[in-house]
Design a protein around this motif. Structure first.
Motif, PDB file in Angstrom:
ATOM      1  N   UNK A   1     -93.220 -14.312-105.051  1.00  0.00           N
ATOM      2  CA  UNK A   1     -93.872 -14.847-103.752  1.00  0.00           C
ATOM      3  C   UNK A   1     -94.216 -13.807-103.029  1.00  0.00           C
ATOM      4  N   UNK A   2     -95.448 -13.943-102.407  1.00  0.00           N
ATOM      5  CA  UNK A   2     -95.799 -12.612-101.623  1.00  0.00           C
ATOM      6  C   UNK A   2     -96.524 -13.015-100.348  1.00  0.00           C
TER       7      UNK A   2
ATOM      8  N   UNK B   1     -82.137 -21.065 -99.963  1.00  0.00           N
ATOM      9  CA  UNK B   1     -82.498 -21.562-101.016  1.00  0.00           C
ATOM     10  C   UNK B   1     -82.488 -23.036-100.820  1.00  0.00           C
ATOM     11  N   UNK B   2     -83.209 -23.831-101.690  1.00  0.00           N
ATOM     12  CA  UNK B   2     -83.004 -25.274-101.516  1.00  0.00           C
ATOM     13  C   UNK B   2     -83.113 -26.174-102.935  1.00  0.00           C
ATOM     14  N   UNK B   3     -82.507 -27.028-103.005  1.00  0.00           N
ATOM     15  CA  UNK B   3     -82.071 -27.670-104.214  1.00  0.00           C
ATOM     16  C   UNK B   3     -82.967 -28.801-104.276  1.00  0.00           C
ATOM     17  N   UNK B   4     -84.168 -28.775-104.628  1.00  0.00           N
ATOM     18  CA  UNK B   4     -85.074 -29.699-104.720  1.00  0.00           C
ATOM     19  C   UNK B   4     -84.722 -30.893-105.475  1.00  0.00           C
ATOM     20  N   UNK B   5     -83.948 -30.852-106.295  1.00  0.00           N
ATOM     21  CA  UNK B   5     -83.301 -31.954-107.115  1.00  0.00           C
ATOM     22  C   UNK B   5     -82.303 -32.799-106.143  1.00  0.00           C
TER      23      UNK B   5
ATOM     24  N   UNK C   1     -86.397 -20.740-103.868  1.00  0.00           N
ATOM     25  CA  UNK C   1     -85.954 -19.684-102.884  1.00  0.00           C
ATOM     26  C   UNK C   1     -86.926 -19.402-102.039  1.00  0.00           C
ATOM     27  N   UNK C   2     -86.450 -18.940-100.860  1.00  0.00           N
ATOM     28  CA  UNK C   2     -87.144 -18.493 -99.665  1.00  0.00           C
ATOM     29  C   UNK C   2     -86.831 -17.232 -99.011  1.00  0.00           C
ATOM     30  N   UNK C   3     -87.522 -16.562 -98.132  1.00  0.00           N
ATOM     31  CA  UNK C   3     -87.252 -15.772 -97.173  1.00  0.00           C
ATOM     32  C   UNK C   3     -88.008 -16.189 -95.874  1.00  0.00           C
TER      33      UNK C   3
ATOM     34  N   UNK D   1     -92.152 -16.306 -97.403  1.00  0.00           N
ATOM     35  CA  UNK D   1     -92.654 -16.319 -98.651  1.00  0.00           C
ATOM     36  C   UNK D   1     -91.561 -17.224 -99.393  1.00  0.00           C
ATOM     37  N   UNK D   2     -91.834 -17.859-100.761  1.00  0.00           N
ATOM     38  CA  UNK D   2     -91.259 -18.449-101.339  1.00  0.00           C
ATOM     39  C   UNK D   2     -91.375 -18.446-102.892  1.00  0.00           C
ATOM     40  N   UNK D   3     -90.485 -18.917-103.782  1.00  0.00           N
ATOM     41  CA  UNK D   3     -90.717 -18.789-105.334  1.00  0.00           C
ATOM     42  C   UNK D   3     -89.889 -20.140-105.850  1.00  0.00           C
ATOM     43  N   UNK D   4     -90.519 -20.641-106.510  1.00  0.00           N
ATOM     44  CA  UNK D   4     -90.026 -22.225-106.951  1.00  0.00           C
ATOM     45  C   UNK D   4     -89.523 -22.342-108.608  1.00  0.00           C
ATOM     46  N   UNK D   5     -89.810 -21.292-109.153  1.00  0.00           N
ATOM     47  CA  UNK D   5     -89.291 -21.218-110.565  1.00  0.00           C
ATOM     48  C   UNK D   5     -89.199 -19.791-110.890  1.00  0.00           C
TER      49      UNK D   5
END
Lengths: 113, 113
Positions: free
Chosen positions: B57-58, B92-96, B33-35, B48-52
């Motif tokens: 993210x900050x 969002x990004x589906x890294x899978x 997830x991203x902003x 910022x981003x968070x991956x799990x």
């Protein structure tokens, strides 16, 4: 380090005309993306390249849009013929590889009259 | 398919006010997830981003926590400044898959002195 470059910044054309946009990604970036951002909406991916091969073009209207990335560096996006609904900002982004952070260019604002 | 629903704007706040911009998502699998932020006249920038799940993210005083149970990634800042005026996009990004970004519609934030 230079960012993603795009040209032109603005373009106004009449419907049924053709138009081309150019993108120069960050040096060494293998992955290149073209997004379409219609006013009031978020960007939508049109096409993704990995080097000079297409990874995803499922949302590219192939009857009128085409894109190429010869030699795996610069890319051009073409619309032929343009429709009124193609009015949007066309964003180019690049990343060092798939799954890495995407860096966006300033975009090309297209107005179709 | 993947989708992002974002708080509609525009949002106008006074300087030093507390900011929350809501974002919820629908995705298969476990997306990142991203902003992103777009300042006037500039291209999109990753904020910022968070991956799990449960990651926070900050950056630049902004924070967002990846909440899997509520499928949310709300953006917060304790004290906004005039320079924070911009359009904010949740994505969002589906890294899978092929890691393409799916964006929300954007929230225009204006901070008045």
């Amino acid at each position: 380090e230079a960012g993603v470059a795009q040209s032109p910044r603005y373009k106004i054309i009449e419907k049924r005309q053709s138009v081309a946009f150019w993108c120069n990604p960050i040096s060494g970036h293998a992955t290149l993306y073209w997004y379409q951002q219609i006013l009031g909406q978020g960007p939508k991916l049109l096409i993704q390249f990995q080097n000079n091969g297409v990874v995803d073009d499922s949302q590219l209207p192939k009857d009128r849009f085409s894109a190429e990335r010869l030699k795996g560096v610069d890319s051009t996006l073409k619309i032929q013929p343009a429709k009124l609904e193609d009015s949007a900002v066309y964003l180019c982004a690049s990343s060092s590889d798939r799954g890495h952070e995407q860096y966006f260019g300033p975009g090309t604002r297209l107005t179709v009259t | 398919g993947n989708s992002v629903t974002q708080m509609e704007g525009p949002v106008t706040l006074s300087e030093e006010a507390f900011l929350t911009i809501n974002c919820t998502y629908t995705a298969t699998g476990y997306p990142s997830l991203f902003w992103y932020v777009q300042y006037p006249g500039e291209g999109l920038q990753l904020l910022l981003k968070a991956t799990k799940a449960d990651d926070k993210g900050s950056n630049k005083g902004f924070e967002a926590t990846y909440r899997k149970e509520t499928t949310s990634f709300h953006l917060e800042k304790g004290s906004v400044q005039v320079s924070d005026s911009a359009v904010y996009f949740c994505a969002l990004s589906d890294l899978g898959g092929n890691e393409k970004l799916t964006f929300g519609t954007g929230t225009r934030l204006t901070i008045i002195p």
